[in-house]
Write an enzyme that holds these catalytic residues in place. Structure first.
Site, mmCIF file in Angstrom:
data_model
loop_
_atom_site.group_PDB
_atom_site.id
_atom_site.type_symbol
_atom_site.label_atom_id
_atom_site.label_comp_id
_atom_site.label_asym_id
_atom_site.label_seq_id
_atom_site.Cartn_x
_atom_site.Cartn_y
_atom_site.Cartn_z
ATOM 1 N N ASP A 277 -45.241 15.539 74.076
ATOM 2 C CA ASP A 277 -45.838 14.277 74.517
ATOM 3 C C ASP A 277 -46.973 13.864 73.578
ATOM 4 O OD1 ASP A 277 -46.757 12.066 75.832
ATOM 5 O OD2 ASP A 277 -47.602 13.170 77.548
ATOM 6 N N LYS A 284 -52.033 9.729 71.848
ATOM 7 C CA LYS A 284 -53.114 10.609 72.275
ATOM 8 C C LYS A 284 -54.032 10.930 71.097
ATOM 9 C CE LYS A 284 -50.607 13.132 75.896
ATOM 10 N NZ LYS A 284 -51.469 12.723 77.008
ATOM 11 N N ASP A 295 -45.586 20.184 77.885
ATOM 12 C CA ASP A 295 -45.291 19.123 78.851
ATOM 13 C C ASP A 295 -43.901 19.272 79.476
ATOM 14 O OD1 ASP A 295 -46.427 17.026 80.211
ATOM 15 O OD2 ASP A 295 -45.865 15.489 78.750
ATOM 16 N N ASP A 354 -48.179 6.412 77.556
ATOM 17 C CA ASP A 354 -48.498 7.821 77.766
ATOM 18 C C ASP A 354 -48.291 8.248 79.225
ATOM 19 O OD1 ASP A 354 -49.252 10.352 77.058
ATOM 20 O OD2 ASP A 354 -51.403 9.928 76.939
ATOM 21 N N GLU A 356 -45.655 8.616 80.799
ATOM 22 C CA GLU A 356 -44.195 8.672 80.651
ATOM 23 C C GLU A 356 -43.543 9.630 81.636
ATOM 24 O OE1 GLU A 356 -46.189 10.613 79.061
ATOM 25 O OE2 GLU A 356 -45.168 12.523 79.368
ATOM 26 N N ARG A 358 -43.871 10.007 84.835
ATOM 27 C CA ARG A 358 -43.368 9.325 86.037
ATOM 28 C C ARG A 358 -42.137 8.490 85.725
ATOM 29 N NH1 ARG A 358 -49.240 6.687 86.739
ATOM 30 N NH2 ARG A 358 -49.732 8.595 85.604
HETATM 31 N N1 BES Z 1 -48.525 15.081 79.985
HETATM 32 C C1 BES Z 1 -49.608 14.225 80.247
HETATM 33 C C2 BES Z 1 -50.591 14.796 81.251
HETATM 34 C C3 BES Z 1 -51.550 15.820 80.737
HETATM 35 C C4 BES Z 1 -52.593 15.459 79.915
HETATM 36 C C5 BES Z 1 -51.455 17.118 81.172
HETATM 37 C C6 BES Z 1 -53.486 16.410 79.484
HETATM 38 C C7 BES Z 1 -52.362 18.066 80.759
HETATM 39 C C8 BES Z 1 -53.375 17.709 79.912
HETATM 40 C C9 BES Z 1 -49.110 12.905 80.814
HETATM 41 O O1 BES Z 1 -47.918 12.453 80.305
HETATM 42 C C10 BES Z 1 -50.145 11.884 80.474
HETATM 43 O O2 BES Z 1 -50.319 11.622 79.313
HETATM 44 N N2 BES Z 1 -50.808 11.344 81.484
HETATM 45 C C11 BES Z 1 -51.827 10.384 81.278
HETATM 46 C C12 BES Z 1 -51.668 9.314 82.325
HETATM 47 C C13 BES Z 1 -52.543 8.126 82.099
HETATM 48 C C14 BES Z 1 -52.110 7.395 80.861
HETATM 49 C C15 BES Z 1 -52.447 7.254 83.312
HETATM 50 C C16 BES Z 1 -53.171 11.093 81.415
HETATM 51 O O3 BES Z 1 -53.310 11.956 82.269
HETATM 52 O O4 BES Z 1 -54.045 10.803 80.617
HETATM 53 ZN ZN ZN Z 2 -46.646 13.890 79.583
HETATM 54 MN MN MN Z 3 -48.186 11.337 78.537
#
Ligand code: BES
Ligand code: ZN
Ligand code: MN
Length: 504
Positions: A277, A284, A295, A354, A356, A358
Protein backbone atom coordinates in the site's frame (compact mmCIF):
# COMPACT_ATOMS: atom_id res chain seq x y z
CA UNK A 1 9.54 -20.16 10.01
CA UNK A 2 9.25 -22.15 13.20
CA UNK A 3 11.34 -25.20 13.75
CA UNK A 4 9.25 -27.98 12.28
CA UNK A 5 10.88 -30.48 14.58
CA UNK A 6 9.95 -28.91 17.87
CA UNK A 7 7.84 -31.47 19.64
CA UNK A 8 5.78 -31.02 22.78
CA UNK A 9 4.54 -33.62 25.19
CA UNK A 10 2.87 -33.69 28.56
CA UNK A 11 4.02 -35.61 31.61
CA UNK A 12 3.37 -35.84 35.33
CA UNK A 13 6.28 -36.51 37.67
CA UNK A 14 8.76 -35.13 40.17
CA UNK A 15 11.35 -32.65 38.91
CA UNK A 16 14.33 -34.25 40.68
CA UNK A 17 13.60 -37.53 38.86
CA UNK A 18 13.40 -36.15 35.32
CA UNK A 19 16.11 -37.25 32.93
CA UNK A 20 15.84 -34.54 30.29
CA UNK A 21 18.82 -32.43 29.21
CA UNK A 22 17.53 -29.38 31.07
CA UNK A 23 14.96 -28.59 33.71
CA UNK A 24 13.43 -25.14 33.78
CA UNK A 25 12.01 -23.76 37.01
CA UNK A 26 10.81 -20.37 38.19
CA UNK A 27 12.07 -18.18 41.02
CA UNK A 28 10.03 -15.19 42.19
CA UNK A 29 11.44 -11.90 43.36
CA UNK A 30 13.08 -12.05 46.77
CA UNK A 31 14.55 -15.45 45.77
CA UNK A 32 11.24 -17.12 46.49
CA UNK A 33 11.36 -20.61 45.03
CA UNK A 34 8.49 -21.98 42.96
CA UNK A 35 7.33 -25.42 44.09
CA UNK A 36 9.47 -27.24 41.49
CA UNK A 37 12.50 -25.20 42.53
CA UNK A 38 11.75 -25.98 46.17
CA UNK A 39 11.68 -29.71 45.45
CA UNK A 40 15.01 -29.44 43.66
CA UNK A 41 16.42 -27.52 46.59
CA UNK A 42 15.29 -30.30 48.93
CA UNK A 43 16.64 -33.04 46.66
CA UNK A 44 19.97 -31.22 46.54
CA UNK A 45 20.07 -30.77 50.28
CA UNK A 46 19.80 -27.02 50.09
CA UNK A 47 22.45 -26.58 47.38
CA UNK A 48 20.08 -24.56 45.21
CA UNK A 49 19.22 -22.14 48.00
CA UNK A 50 22.91 -21.76 48.81
CA UNK A 51 23.72 -20.82 45.21
CA UNK A 52 20.93 -18.24 45.17
CA UNK A 53 22.13 -16.70 48.42
CA UNK A 54 25.37 -15.85 46.64
CA UNK A 55 23.26 -13.31 44.78
CA UNK A 56 23.29 -14.55 41.19
CA UNK A 57 19.52 -14.50 40.74
CA UNK A 58 17.19 -12.22 42.63
CA UNK A 59 14.09 -13.52 40.79
CA UNK A 60 13.40 -10.31 38.87
CA UNK A 61 11.48 -10.75 35.66
CA UNK A 62 13.84 -11.20 32.71
CA UNK A 63 16.65 -12.77 34.75
CA UNK A 64 17.92 -16.28 34.12
CA UNK A 65 20.65 -18.51 35.52
CA UNK A 66 21.96 -21.78 34.12
CA UNK A 67 23.31 -24.32 36.62
CA UNK A 68 25.02 -27.63 35.98
CA UNK A 69 25.12 -30.88 37.92
CA UNK A 70 23.09 -29.95 40.95
CA UNK A 71 23.69 -32.73 43.51
CA UNK A 72 20.79 -35.13 44.06
CA UNK A 73 19.14 -34.14 40.78
CA UNK A 74 19.23 -36.48 37.78
CA UNK A 75 19.08 -33.77 35.15
CA UNK A 76 22.43 -32.29 34.09
CA UNK A 77 21.23 -28.73 33.63
CA UNK A 78 18.88 -26.52 35.55
CA UNK A 79 17.72 -23.24 34.07
CA UNK A 80 16.23 -20.84 36.60
CA UNK A 81 14.02 -18.07 35.29
CA UNK A 82 13.15 -14.93 37.23
CA UNK A 83 9.38 -14.52 37.42
CA UNK A 84 9.10 -11.12 39.11
CA UNK A 85 6.81 -10.47 42.06
CA UNK A 86 4.60 -13.45 42.80
CA UNK A 87 1.60 -11.19 43.35
CA UNK A 88 2.02 -9.69 39.89
CA UNK A 89 2.32 -13.01 38.10
CA UNK A 90 -0.56 -12.71 35.64
CA UNK A 91 -1.05 -13.69 31.99
CA UNK A 92 1.52 -11.34 30.48
CA UNK A 93 4.20 -12.29 32.97
CA UNK A 94 3.52 -16.00 32.46
CA UNK A 95 3.98 -15.55 28.72
CA UNK A 96 7.10 -13.39 29.09
CA UNK A 97 8.64 -15.94 31.43
CA UNK A 98 8.05 -18.73 28.94
CA UNK A 99 9.46 -16.68 26.07
CA UNK A 100 12.55 -15.89 28.13
CA UNK A 101 12.96 -19.58 28.98
CA UNK A 102 12.65 -20.60 25.33
CA UNK A 103 15.27 -18.11 24.21
CA UNK A 104 17.65 -18.99 27.04
CA UNK A 105 17.23 -22.73 26.31
CA UNK A 106 18.11 -22.18 22.71
CA UNK A 107 21.48 -20.81 23.78
CA UNK A 108 22.30 -23.94 25.74
CA UNK A 109 23.33 -27.25 24.21
CA UNK A 110 20.19 -28.96 25.48
CA UNK A 111 18.19 -30.78 22.81
CA UNK A 112 15.24 -31.30 25.11
CA UNK A 113 13.91 -29.76 28.28
CA UNK A 114 11.19 -30.07 30.89
CA UNK A 115 9.47 -26.78 31.56
CA UNK A 116 8.28 -26.56 35.15
CA UNK A 117 6.91 -23.11 34.45
CA UNK A 118 3.52 -24.63 33.63
CA UNK A 119 3.00 -25.31 37.33
CA UNK A 120 3.10 -21.62 38.22
CA UNK A 121 -0.25 -20.30 39.25
CA UNK A 122 -1.88 -17.77 36.95
CA UNK A 123 -5.05 -16.51 38.57
CA UNK A 124 -8.21 -17.69 36.81
CA UNK A 125 -6.36 -19.92 34.36
CA UNK A 126 -6.40 -23.70 34.34
CA UNK A 127 -3.82 -26.20 33.14
CA UNK A 128 -5.41 -26.36 29.69
CA UNK A 129 -4.93 -22.62 29.22
CA UNK A 130 -1.39 -22.69 30.59
CA UNK A 131 -0.27 -25.52 28.32
CA UNK A 132 -1.81 -24.04 25.20
CA UNK A 133 -0.19 -20.69 25.95
CA UNK A 134 3.13 -22.39 26.66
CA UNK A 135 3.17 -23.99 23.21
CA UNK A 136 2.15 -20.78 21.44
CA UNK A 137 4.55 -18.57 23.36
CA UNK A 138 7.54 -20.86 22.92
CA UNK A 139 6.88 -21.28 19.20
CA UNK A 140 6.49 -17.53 18.90
CA UNK A 141 9.75 -16.85 20.75
CA UNK A 142 11.67 -19.31 18.57
CA UNK A 143 10.18 -18.07 15.29
CA UNK A 144 12.67 -16.59 12.88
CA UNK A 145 12.45 -15.43 9.31
CA UNK A 146 15.73 -15.94 7.53
CA UNK A 147 14.44 -17.28 4.23
CA UNK A 148 15.90 -14.29 2.42
CA UNK A 149 19.27 -14.17 4.16
CA UNK A 150 22.16 -16.03 2.56
CA UNK A 151 23.42 -17.12 5.94
CA UNK A 152 20.85 -19.05 7.94
CA UNK A 153 20.98 -19.27 11.71
CA UNK A 154 21.58 -23.01 11.95
CA UNK A 155 22.12 -24.28 15.46
CA UNK A 156 24.55 -27.06 16.18
CA UNK A 157 22.31 -28.67 18.77
CA UNK A 158 18.81 -27.31 18.27
CA UNK A 159 16.04 -27.70 20.78
CA UNK A 160 13.89 -30.61 19.61
CA UNK A 161 11.63 -31.60 22.43
CA UNK A 162 9.82 -29.83 25.25
CA UNK A 163 8.05 -31.61 28.05
CA UNK A 164 5.27 -29.74 29.77
CA UNK A 165 4.57 -31.16 33.20
CA UNK A 166 1.16 -31.33 34.83
CA UNK A 167 0.58 -31.89 38.53
CA UNK A 168 -1.91 -34.74 38.33
CA UNK A 169 -2.25 -37.73 36.05
CA UNK A 170 -5.88 -36.76 35.59
CA UNK A 171 -4.67 -33.60 33.79
CA UNK A 172 -2.81 -35.56 31.11
CA UNK A 173 -5.71 -35.80 28.64
CA UNK A 174 -6.59 -32.11 28.88
CA UNK A 175 -2.88 -31.36 28.52
CA UNK A 176 -2.57 -33.40 25.32
CA UNK A 177 -5.53 -31.59 23.82
CA UNK A 178 -4.17 -28.19 24.80
CA UNK A 179 -0.85 -29.02 23.15
CA UNK A 180 -2.59 -30.12 19.96
CA UNK A 181 -4.53 -26.86 19.80
CA UNK A 182 -1.47 -24.82 20.66
CA UNK A 183 0.55 -26.51 17.92
CA UNK A 184 -2.16 -25.88 15.33
CA UNK A 185 -2.53 -22.23 16.32
CA UNK A 186 1.24 -21.77 16.32
CA UNK A 187 1.43 -23.32 12.84
CA UNK A 188 -1.28 -20.94 11.62
CA UNK A 189 0.50 -17.97 13.20
CA UNK A 190 3.78 -19.00 11.67
CA UNK A 191 2.21 -19.13 8.20
CA UNK A 192 0.62 -15.72 8.74
CA UNK A 193 3.97 -14.31 9.92
CA UNK A 194 5.89 -15.73 6.97
CA UNK A 195 3.43 -14.26 4.47
CA UNK A 196 3.45 -10.93 6.28
CA UNK A 197 7.22 -10.73 6.48
CA UNK A 198 7.72 -11.52 2.81
CA UNK A 199 8.35 -8.34 0.82
CA UNK A 200 5.89 -6.91 -1.68
CA UNK A 201 7.96 -7.95 -4.68
CA UNK A 202 7.61 -11.60 -3.69
CA UNK A 203 4.29 -11.68 -1.86
CA UNK A 204 2.06 -10.37 -4.66
CA UNK A 205 -1.65 -11.13 -5.11
CA UNK A 206 -0.67 -14.02 -7.40
CA UNK A 207 1.70 -15.37 -4.74
CA UNK A 208 -0.99 -15.22 -2.06
CA UNK A 209 -3.36 -17.05 -4.40
CA UNK A 210 -0.76 -19.77 -5.05
CA UNK A 211 -0.18 -20.20 -1.33
CA UNK A 212 -3.92 -20.57 -0.77
CA UNK A 213 -4.12 -23.22 -3.51
CA UNK A 214 -1.16 -25.09 -2.00
CA UNK A 215 -2.74 -25.00 1.44
CA UNK A 216 -6.01 -26.31 0.01
CA UNK A 217 -4.18 -29.19 -1.67
CA UNK A 218 -2.25 -30.00 1.47
CA UNK A 219 -5.32 -30.07 3.70
CA UNK A 220 -7.92 -31.13 1.20
CA UNK A 221 -10.21 -28.11 1.08
CA UNK A 222 -11.44 -26.23 -1.96
CA UNK A 223 -9.71 -23.07 -3.15
CA UNK A 224 -10.94 -20.92 -6.03
CA UNK A 225 -9.23 -17.84 -7.41
CA UNK A 226 -11.35 -15.26 -9.18
CA UNK A 227 -9.41 -13.38 -11.83
CA UNK A 228 -9.89 -9.83 -13.04
CA UNK A 229 -12.32 -10.95 -15.81
CA UNK A 230 -14.43 -12.87 -13.26
CA UNK A 231 -14.57 -9.83 -11.03
CA UNK A 232 -15.55 -7.62 -13.95
CA UNK A 233 -18.48 -9.92 -14.65
CA UNK A 234 -19.54 -9.66 -11.03
CA UNK A 235 -19.35 -5.87 -11.18
CA UNK A 236 -16.68 -5.47 -8.52
CA UNK A 237 -15.94 -1.90 -9.54
CA UNK A 238 -14.56 -0.87 -6.15
CA UNK A 239 -12.04 -3.68 -5.80
CA UNK A 240 -10.96 -3.42 -9.44
CA UNK A 241 -10.47 0.33 -9.20
CA UNK A 242 -7.74 -0.15 -6.57
CA UNK A 243 -5.86 -2.55 -8.84
CA UNK A 244 -5.89 -0.10 -11.76
CA UNK A 245 -2.62 1.47 -10.69
CA UNK A 246 -0.76 -1.82 -10.45
CA UNK A 247 0.98 -4.12 -12.93
CA UNK A 248 0.02 -7.06 -10.72
CA UNK A 249 -3.42 -8.44 -11.53
CA UNK A 250 -5.81 -8.52 -8.56
CA UNK A 251 -7.14 -11.80 -7.18
CA UNK A 252 -10.16 -12.74 -5.14
CA UNK A 253 -9.14 -15.85 -3.23
CA UNK A 254 -11.94 -18.06 -1.93
CA UNK A 255 -11.42 -20.97 0.46
CA UNK A 256 -14.13 -23.43 1.47
CA UNK A 257 -13.64 -25.81 4.37
CA UNK A 258 -16.41 -28.34 5.00
CA UNK A 259 -16.06 -29.91 8.41
CA UNK A 260 -19.65 -29.43 9.54
CA UNK A 261 -22.96 -30.78 8.36
CA UNK A 262 -23.93 -30.47 4.72
CA UNK A 263 -25.98 -27.33 4.29
CA UNK A 264 -25.01 -25.85 7.66
CA UNK A 265 -24.45 -22.10 7.33
CA UNK A 266 -20.72 -21.36 7.32
CA UNK A 267 -18.70 -18.80 9.24
CA UNK A 268 -17.09 -16.43 6.75
CA UNK A 269 -13.64 -14.97 7.37
CA UNK A 270 -12.66 -12.09 5.10
CA UNK A 271 -9.11 -10.72 5.12
CA UNK A 272 -7.64 -7.62 3.51
CA UNK A 273 -4.89 -8.84 1.20
CA UNK A 274 -3.32 -5.58 0.03
CA UNK A 275 0.20 -6.78 -0.76
CA UNK A 276 1.68 -3.29 -0.86
CA UNK A 277 0.00 0.00 0.00
CA UNK A 278 1.86 3.04 -1.29
CA UNK A 279 -1.36 5.03 -0.98
CA UNK A 280 -1.89 5.41 -4.72
CA UNK A 281 -2.16 8.98 -6.04
CA UNK A 282 -2.80 10.12 -2.45
CA UNK A 283 0.69 8.79 -1.85
CA UNK A 284 2.03 8.04 1.62
CA UNK A 285 5.14 9.72 3.08
CA UNK A 286 8.39 7.81 2.51
CA UNK A 287 9.26 7.13 6.16
CA UNK A 288 8.41 3.54 7.14
CA UNK A 289 6.54 2.97 3.89
CA UNK A 290 8.23 -0.45 3.74
CA UNK A 291 5.86 -1.50 6.53
CA UNK A 292 2.99 -1.33 4.08
CA UNK A 293 4.04 -4.77 2.86
CA UNK A 294 2.14 -5.86 5.98
CA UNK A 295 -1.12 -4.54 4.55
CA UNK A 296 -2.04 -8.12 3.59
CA UNK A 297 -1.90 -9.41 7.16
CA UNK A 298 -5.69 -9.71 7.37
CA UNK A 299 -5.60 -12.05 4.38
CA UNK A 300 -2.66 -13.93 5.87
CA UNK A 301 -4.64 -14.43 9.09
CA UNK A 302 -7.42 -16.09 7.09
CA UNK A 303 -4.88 -18.53 5.62
CA UNK A 304 -3.36 -19.06 9.08
CA UNK A 305 -6.77 -19.76 10.61
CA UNK A 306 -7.56 -22.21 7.79
CA UNK A 307 -4.30 -24.02 8.38
CA UNK A 308 -5.09 -24.42 12.07
CA UNK A 309 -8.69 -25.39 11.56
CA UNK A 310 -7.78 -27.97 8.95
CA UNK A 311 -5.05 -29.41 11.18
CA UNK A 312 -7.57 -29.72 13.98
CA UNK A 313 -10.23 -31.01 11.58
CA UNK A 314 -12.84 -28.85 13.28
CA UNK A 315 -16.45 -29.95 12.71
CA UNK A 316 -17.62 -26.66 11.24
CA UNK A 317 -18.09 -25.05 7.82
CA UNK A 318 -15.88 -22.05 7.11
CA UNK A 319 -15.50 -19.85 4.05
CA UNK A 320 -12.47 -17.60 3.58
CA UNK A 321 -12.48 -14.63 1.20
CA UNK A 322 -9.31 -12.66 0.51
CA UNK A 323 -9.50 -9.68 -1.84
CA UNK A 324 -5.95 -9.04 -2.98
CA UNK A 325 -4.33 -6.19 -4.86
CA UNK A 326 -1.54 -3.63 -4.72
CA UNK A 327 -2.24 0.09 -4.27
CA UNK A 328 0.24 2.14 -6.29
CA UNK A 329 0.33 5.50 -8.06
CA UNK A 330 0.21 5.24 -11.85
CA UNK A 331 -1.23 7.03 -14.87
CA UNK A 332 -4.08 4.58 -14.80
CA UNK A 333 -4.63 4.65 -11.04
CA UNK A 334 -7.68 5.89 -9.13
CA UNK A 335 -7.70 9.68 -8.74
CA UNK A 336 -9.25 11.69 -5.92
CA UNK A 337 -12.78 12.47 -7.00
CA UNK A 338 -13.22 9.35 -9.12
CA UNK A 339 -16.54 7.63 -8.67
CA UNK A 340 -16.84 3.85 -8.94
CA UNK A 341 -19.76 1.45 -8.69
CA UNK A 342 -19.41 -1.38 -6.19
CA UNK A 343 -20.78 -4.89 -6.67
CA UNK A 344 -23.65 -3.94 -4.36
CA UNK A 345 -24.65 -1.17 -6.75
CA UNK A 346 -23.74 1.60 -4.32
CA UNK A 347 -21.59 4.28 -5.93
CA UNK A 348 -18.46 5.46 -4.11
CA UNK A 349 -16.63 8.76 -4.41
CA UNK A 350 -12.92 8.08 -3.87
CA UNK A 351 -11.79 11.22 -2.07
CA UNK A 352 -8.56 9.62 -0.90
CA UNK A 353 -6.97 6.78 -2.84
CA UNK A 354 -5.18 5.69 0.31
CA UNK A 355 -8.47 4.58 1.86
CA UNK A 356 -8.32 1.55 -0.43
CA UNK A 357 -8.84 -1.23 2.11
CA UNK A 358 -12.54 -0.51 2.40
CA UNK A 359 -12.81 -0.44 -1.39
CA UNK A 360 -11.53 -3.98 -1.80
CA UNK A 361 -13.35 -5.22 1.29
CA UNK A 362 -16.77 -3.87 0.35
CA UNK A 363 -16.90 -6.02 -2.79
CA UNK A 364 -15.63 -9.02 -0.84
CA UNK A 365 -18.44 -8.48 1.68
CA UNK A 366 -21.06 -8.36 -1.08
CA UNK A 367 -19.57 -11.46 -2.68
CA UNK A 368 -19.84 -13.30 0.66
CA UNK A 369 -23.64 -12.89 0.68
CA UNK A 370 -23.93 -15.88 -1.66
CA UNK A 371 -22.84 -18.20 1.17
CA UNK A 372 -25.66 -17.10 3.50
CA UNK A 373 -23.12 -17.16 6.32
CA UNK A 374 -24.06 -17.63 9.99
CA UNK A 375 -21.59 -14.83 10.80
CA UNK A 376 -18.95 -12.83 8.98
CA UNK A 377 -15.72 -11.58 10.49
CA UNK A 378 -13.33 -9.41 8.52
CA UNK A 379 -9.74 -8.68 9.47
CA UNK A 380 -7.96 -5.67 8.03
CA UNK A 381 -4.99 -3.41 8.66
CA UNK A 382 -7.49 -0.72 7.91
CA UNK A 383 -6.66 2.55 9.66
CA UNK A 384 -3.79 4.41 11.24
CA UNK A 385 -6.52 5.99 13.38
CA UNK A 386 -7.10 2.66 15.13
CA UNK A 387 -3.45 2.63 16.20
CA UNK A 388 -3.85 6.16 17.58
CA UNK A 389 -7.01 5.17 19.45
CA UNK A 390 -5.90 1.83 20.92
CA UNK A 391 -2.16 1.50 20.44
CA UNK A 392 -0.77 -1.91 19.63
CA UNK A 393 -2.20 -4.15 22.34
CA UNK A 394 -5.80 -4.83 21.34
CA UNK A 395 -7.28 -5.07 17.86
CA UNK A 396 -10.20 -2.72 17.27
CA UNK A 397 -13.55 -4.49 17.09
CA UNK A 398 -16.72 -3.08 15.55
CA UNK A 399 -19.86 -5.06 14.93
CA UNK A 400 -23.49 -4.81 13.89
CA UNK A 401 -24.40 -7.63 16.31
CA UNK A 402 -23.66 -7.41 20.02
CA UNK A 403 -23.69 -11.13 20.76
CA UNK A 404 -21.17 -11.76 17.99
CA UNK A 405 -18.99 -8.93 19.32
CA UNK A 406 -19.07 -10.46 22.81
CA UNK A 407 -18.20 -13.88 21.42
CA UNK A 408 -15.13 -12.48 19.67
CA UNK A 409 -14.05 -10.42 22.67
CA UNK A 410 -14.25 -13.52 24.86
CA UNK A 411 -12.38 -15.62 22.32
CA UNK A 412 -9.68 -12.94 22.27
CA UNK A 413 -9.46 -12.91 26.06
CA UNK A 414 -9.06 -16.67 26.23
CA UNK A 415 -6.55 -16.71 23.37
CA UNK A 416 -4.73 -13.74 24.93
CA UNK A 417 -5.07 -12.04 21.56
CA UNK A 418 -7.42 -9.37 22.73
CA UNK A 419 -9.83 -7.04 20.96
CA UNK A 420 -11.52 -3.88 22.26
CA UNK A 421 -14.88 -2.72 20.99
CA UNK A 422 -15.46 0.71 19.49
CA UNK A 423 -18.95 2.09 18.82
CA UNK A 424 -20.47 1.52 15.41
CA UNK A 425 -23.16 4.16 15.92
CA UNK A 426 -25.24 5.60 13.11
CA UNK A 427 -24.22 9.03 14.38
CA UNK A 428 -20.93 8.62 12.54
CA UNK A 429 -22.48 7.64 9.22
CA UNK A 430 -23.07 11.20 8.01
CA UNK A 431 -19.33 11.81 7.96
CA UNK A 432 -19.34 9.60 4.86
CA UNK A 433 -21.85 11.72 2.92
CA UNK A 434 -20.73 12.49 -0.62
CA UNK A 435 -21.86 15.37 -2.83
CA UNK A 436 -21.74 13.29 -5.98
CA UNK A 437 -22.08 9.59 -5.08
CA UNK A 438 -23.93 7.40 -2.58
CA UNK A 439 -21.01 7.37 -0.19
CA UNK A 440 -17.51 8.83 0.17
CA UNK A 441 -14.58 6.60 0.99
CA UNK A 442 -13.30 8.83 3.80
CA UNK A 443 -15.01 10.44 6.76
CA UNK A 444 -12.51 13.01 8.01
CA UNK A 445 -9.98 12.76 10.82
CA UNK A 446 -12.41 12.33 13.69
CA UNK A 447 -13.09 8.72 14.66
CA UNK A 448 -11.22 7.40 11.62
CA UNK A 449 -11.32 3.76 12.69
CA UNK A 450 -15.05 4.05 13.30
CA UNK A 451 -15.94 5.76 10.03
CA UNK A 452 -13.93 3.13 8.14
CA UNK A 453 -16.05 0.46 9.83
CA UNK A 454 -19.20 2.50 9.12
CA UNK A 455 -18.27 2.37 5.46
CA UNK A 456 -17.98 -1.44 5.59
CA UNK A 457 -21.22 -1.70 7.58
CA UNK A 458 -23.13 -0.39 4.56
CA UNK A 459 -22.08 -3.55 2.73
CA UNK A 460 -22.68 -5.91 5.64
CA UNK A 461 -26.41 -5.38 6.19
CA UNK A 462 -27.41 -8.89 5.18
CA UNK A 463 -25.57 -10.74 7.94
CA UNK A 464 -24.22 -10.69 11.47
CA UNK A 465 -20.87 -9.09 10.97
CA UNK A 466 -17.83 -7.99 12.94
CA UNK A 467 -14.75 -6.15 11.80
CA UNK A 468 -11.31 -6.40 13.40
CA UNK A 469 -9.02 -3.47 12.69
CA UNK A 470 -5.60 -5.06 13.13
CA UNK A 471 -3.48 -2.09 12.02
CA UNK A 472 -1.86 -1.92 15.47
CA UNK A 473 -1.60 -5.63 16.20
CA UNK A 474 -0.65 -7.48 13.01
CA UNK A 475 2.99 -6.47 13.07
CA UNK A 476 5.59 -4.80 15.24
CA UNK A 477 7.65 -1.87 14.06
CA UNK A 478 10.93 -0.76 15.60
CA UNK A 479 13.84 -3.00 16.44
CA UNK A 480 11.95 -6.27 16.63
CA UNK A 481 10.21 -5.59 13.34
CA UNK A 482 8.01 -8.41 12.17
CA UNK A 483 4.55 -9.86 11.69
CA UNK A 484 2.90 -11.17 14.87
CA UNK A 485 0.52 -13.79 13.49
CA UNK A 486 -2.40 -12.02 15.14
CA UNK A 487 -5.38 -12.41 15.10
CA UNK A 488 -5.00 -16.13 14.26
CA UNK A 489 -5.29 -17.17 17.96
CA UNK A 490 -8.49 -15.17 18.38
CA UNK A 491 -10.02 -16.57 15.18
CA UNK A 492 -9.19 -20.20 15.92
CA UNK A 493 -10.49 -19.86 19.48
CA UNK A 494 -13.69 -18.35 18.12
CA UNK A 495 -14.09 -21.30 15.73
CA UNK A 496 -13.25 -23.81 18.48
CA UNK A 497 -15.91 -22.27 20.68
CA UNK A 498 -18.43 -22.39 17.85
CA UNK A 499 -17.77 -26.14 17.67
CA UNK A 500 -18.36 -26.69 21.40
CA UNK A 501 -20.58 -23.83 22.48
CA UNK A 502 -20.55 -24.96 26.10
CA UNK A 503 -16.81 -25.23 26.57
CA UNK A 504 -14.72 -22.22 27.62
N1 BES B 1 -3.18 0.29 5.25
C1 BES B 1 -3.52 1.58 5.67
C2 BES B 1 -3.74 1.69 7.17
C3 BES B 1 -2.51 1.75 8.02
C4 BES B 1 -1.73 2.88 8.05
C5 BES B 1 -2.21 0.71 8.86
C6 BES B 1 -0.63 2.94 8.87
C7 BES B 1 -1.12 0.77 9.70
C8 BES B 1 -0.33 1.88 9.70
C9 BES B 1 -4.80 2.04 5.00
O1 BES B 1 -4.98 1.61 3.71
C10 BES B 1 -4.76 3.53 4.97
O2 BES B 1 -3.91 4.05 4.29
N2 BES B 1 -5.65 4.17 5.70
C11 BES B 1 -5.69 5.59 5.76
C12 BES B 1 -7.13 6.01 5.71
C13 BES B 1 -7.31 7.49 5.55
C14 BES B 1 -6.82 7.92 4.20
C15 BES B 1 -8.76 7.79 5.73
C16 BES B 1 -5.04 6.01 7.07
O3 BES B 1 -5.23 5.35 8.08
O4 BES B 1 -4.29 6.97 7.04
ZN1 ZN C 1 -4.03 -0.13 3.20
MN1 MN D 1 -4.06 2.90 2.32
Amino acid sequence: MTDKNLEFSVKSGDPEKQRSACLVAGVFEGRKLSSAARRLDEASNGALGAILRRGDLEGKSGQSLLLHNLPGVLCERLLLIGCGKEKEFHENRYRETLAKAAKALQDTGAGDATLYLTELEVRGRDIRWKLRQAVETVEDALYRFDRLKSEKTERRRPLRKLILPVAKRSDLAAGEEAIKQGKAIAAGMSLAKDLGNLPGNICTPAYLAEQAIELGKQYNFKTTVLEQADMEKLGMGALLSVARGSRQPPKLIVLEYHGGHEGEAPIALIGKGLTFDAGGISIKPAANMDEMKYDMCGGASVLGAFKALAQLQLPINVVGVIPSSENLPDGNANKPGDIVTSMSGQTIEILNTDAEGRLILCDALTYTERYHPAAVVDMATLTGACVIALGSHPSGLLSNHDALARELINAGKYAWDRAWQLPLWDDYQKQLDSNFADIANIGGREGGAITAACFLARFAKKFKWAHLDIAGTAWKGGKEKGATGRPVPLLVTFLLQRCQPHAE
